[in-house]
Design a protein around this motif. Structure first.
Motif, PDB file in Angstrom:
ATOM      1  N   PRO A   9     -22.368  11.047   2.095  1.00 32.46           N
ATOM      2  CA  PRO A   9     -21.704  11.791   3.163  1.00 32.46           C
ATOM      3  C   PRO A   9     -22.678  12.860   3.644  1.00 32.46           C
ATOM      4  N   THR A  31     -14.963   4.376   9.724  1.00 39.25           N
ATOM      5  CA  THR A  31     -13.647   4.404   9.071  1.00 39.25           C
ATOM      6  C   THR A  31     -13.152   5.842   8.954  1.00 39.25           C
ATOM      7  N   ARG A  36      -9.142   9.781  10.388  1.00 42.19           N
ATOM      8  CA  ARG A  36      -8.814  11.143  10.872  1.00 42.19           C
ATOM      9  C   ARG A  36      -7.958  11.090  12.137  1.00 42.19           C
ATOM     10  N   THR A  57     -11.758  12.171  -2.294  1.00 43.33           N
ATOM     11  CA  THR A  57     -11.817  10.876  -2.977  1.00 43.33           C
ATOM     12  C   THR A  57     -11.637   9.758  -1.952  1.00 43.33           C
ATOM     13  N   VAL A  59     -10.069   6.618   0.014  1.00 41.88           N
ATOM     14  CA  VAL A  59      -8.793   6.007   0.377  1.00 41.88           C
ATOM     15  C   VAL A  59      -8.786   4.611  -0.270  1.00 41.88           C
ATOM     16  N   GLY A  85     -19.716   4.243   7.288  1.00 46.34           N
ATOM     17  CA  GLY A  85     -18.704   4.674   6.316  1.00 46.34           C
ATOM     18  C   GLY A  85     -17.916   3.522   5.716  1.00 46.34           C
ATOM     19  N   ARG A  88     -17.718   1.165   1.297  1.00 48.50           N
ATOM     20  CA  ARG A  88     -18.037   2.279   0.418  1.00 48.50           C
ATOM     21  C   ARG A  88     -17.849   1.903  -1.041  1.00 48.50           C
ATOM     22  N   GLN A  92     -14.984  -3.529  -1.231  1.00 49.84           N
ATOM     23  CA  GLN A  92     -14.968  -3.497   0.239  1.00 49.84           C
ATOM     24  C   GLN A  92     -16.059  -4.402   0.810  1.00 49.84           C
ATOM     25  N   ARG A 123     -21.412  22.354   8.140  1.00 49.54           N
ATOM     26  CA  ARG A 123     -20.969  21.508   9.248  1.00 49.54           C
ATOM     27  C   ARG A 123     -19.694  22.051   9.886  1.00 49.54           C
ATOM     28  N   ARG A 167     -17.326  14.742  -3.521  1.00 53.14           N
ATOM     29  CA  ARG A 167     -17.683  13.621  -2.641  1.00 53.14           C
ATOM     30  C   ARG A 167     -19.035  13.033  -3.030  1.00 53.14           C
TER      31      ARG A 167
HETATM   32  P1  ADP Z   1     -18.551  11.473   5.430  1.00 50.08           P
HETATM   33  O1  ADP Z   1     -19.449  10.303   5.632  1.00 50.08           O
HETATM   34  O2  ADP Z   1     -18.964  12.683   6.174  1.00 50.08           O
HETATM   35  O3  ADP Z   1     -18.124  11.699   4.027  1.00 50.08           O
HETATM   36  P2  ADP Z   1     -16.336  10.069   6.553  1.00 50.08           P
HETATM   37  O4  ADP Z   1     -15.836  10.632   7.798  1.00 50.08           O
HETATM   38  O5  ADP Z   1     -17.061   8.790   6.561  1.00 50.08           O
HETATM   39  O6  ADP Z   1     -17.167  11.233   5.947  1.00 50.08           O
HETATM   40  O7  ADP Z   1     -15.148   9.928   5.485  1.00 50.08           O
HETATM   41  C1  ADP Z   1     -14.280  10.981   5.162  1.00 50.08           C
HETATM   42  C2  ADP Z   1     -13.272  10.528   4.140  1.00 50.08           C
HETATM   43  O8  ADP Z   1     -12.517   9.406   4.651  1.00 50.08           O
HETATM   44  C3  ADP Z   1     -13.834  10.026   2.825  1.00 50.08           C
HETATM   45  O9  ADP Z   1     -14.104  11.077   1.926  1.00 50.08           O
HETATM   46  C4  ADP Z   1     -12.702   9.106   2.342  1.00 50.08           C
HETATM   47  O10 ADP Z   1     -11.636   9.845   1.791  1.00 50.08           O
HETATM   48  C5  ADP Z   1     -12.219   8.477   3.618  1.00 50.08           C
HETATM   49  N1  ADP Z   1     -12.924   7.205   3.887  1.00 50.08           N
HETATM   50  C6  ADP Z   1     -13.718   6.917   4.962  1.00 50.08           C
HETATM   51  N2  ADP Z   1     -14.222   5.671   4.873  1.00 50.08           N
HETATM   52  C7  ADP Z   1     -13.738   5.145   3.719  1.00 50.08           C
HETATM   53  C8  ADP Z   1     -13.908   3.902   3.046  1.00 50.08           C
HETATM   54  N3  ADP Z   1     -14.689   2.923   3.544  1.00 50.08           N
HETATM   55  N4  ADP Z   1     -13.265   3.722   1.864  1.00 50.08           N
HETATM   56  C9  ADP Z   1     -12.482   4.676   1.344  1.00 50.08           C
HETATM   57  N5  ADP Z   1     -12.294   5.879   1.910  1.00 50.08           N
HETATM   58  C10 ADP Z   1     -12.908   6.118   3.085  1.00 50.08           C
END
Ligand code: ADP
Ligand code: ZN
Length: 210
Positions: A9, A31, A36, A57, A59, A85, A88, A92, A123, A167
């Motif tokens: 992240p 994602t 969001r 954590t 999702v 993203g 992860r 997946q 940020r 994270r």
């Molecule tokens: P960053 O890359 O800045 O951490 P993201 O915007 O990609 O943030 O993700 C923020 C949050 O959204 C993650 O910490 C997680 O909780 C959730 N998330 C995003 N993509 C996934 C994914 N592929 N699997 C599980 N959770 C996800």
């Protein structure tokens, strides 16, 4: 061209995804942004995801896999896409393979943990248009105000210092193994994140041309 951007992240996946999107005219699929947006709109999926996101954590896999399946079936993704993203976790990535989607390249953007921690805690984001800024490295023209839409900038809950470390742990434990997964498939290209965004972008473009 079907691409995946991998990295911790705050490694700059989102920024690079936009650059690739402009140059290659393929959509960037994040994602994090989709979740969001769902949260903001108060959908069922958003409500389910909230506690995980806030805690830093992941999702649950079935939720994000469902999101991606729907999104990649849309018209604009048929000529290619950039995943930011996702995946992860190994399950997946396996789900993506099982959808019959062939990935051309996986670009892994490497940035040191302490740099990441600094970037994330500084940020600031615009909840209206999604633009991101940084207190030191990418200041808006007016303090606390979005250049694009003049909305107020805020800190994401999961960018608070306490959550950032969680994270990063989640990244090392659950996401980093994907490097090996794609290396075995001969898809992985490693790019070292540079101080200047443009320098990283040049390396990413070069990796895509090779
Ligand atoms: P960053 O890359 O800045 O951490 P993201 O915007 O990609 O943030 O993700 C923020 C949050 O959204 C993650 O910490 C997680 O909780 C959730 N998330 C995003 N993509 C996934 C994914 N592929 N699997 C599980 N959770 C996800
Ligand atoms: Zn804005």
């Amino acid at each position: 061209m079907n691409l995946i951007l991998l990295g911790a992240p705050g490694a700059g996946k989102g920024t690079q995804a936009e650059k690739i999107c402009e140059k290659y005219k393929i959509p960037a699929v994040s994602t994090g942004n989709i979740i969001r947006e769902a949260l903001k709109n108060g959908t069922d999926m958003g409500l389910k995801a909230k506690s995980y996101i806030d805690a830093g954590t992941l999702v649950p896999d079935d939720v994000v896999i469902g999101i991606i399946k729907e999104r990649l079936a849309e018209e604009d993704c048929q000529k290619g896409f950039i995943l930011d993203g996702f995946p992860r976790t190994i399950p997946q990535a396996e789900a993506l393979d099982n959808m019959g989607i062939v990935i051309d390249k996986v670009i892994d953007i490497e940035v040191e943990d302490d740099t990441i921690a600094k970037r994330l805690s500084g940020r600031r984001v615009c909840l209206n248009c999604g633009a991101t800024y940084h207190l030191e490295y990418k200041k808006p023209e007016k303090d606390g105000i979005c250049d694009i839409c003049q909305n107020e900038l805020v800190q994401r809950k999961d960018d608070k210092a306490e959550t950032v470390l969680d994270r990063l742990n989640v990244y090392h434990e659950q996401t980093e193994p994907l490097k090996g997964y794609y290396e075995k498939k001969k898809k992985l290209v490693v790019v070292y994140g540079q101080e200047k965004v443009e320098d990283t972008t040049n390396l990413v473009f070069k990796a895509l041309e090779d």
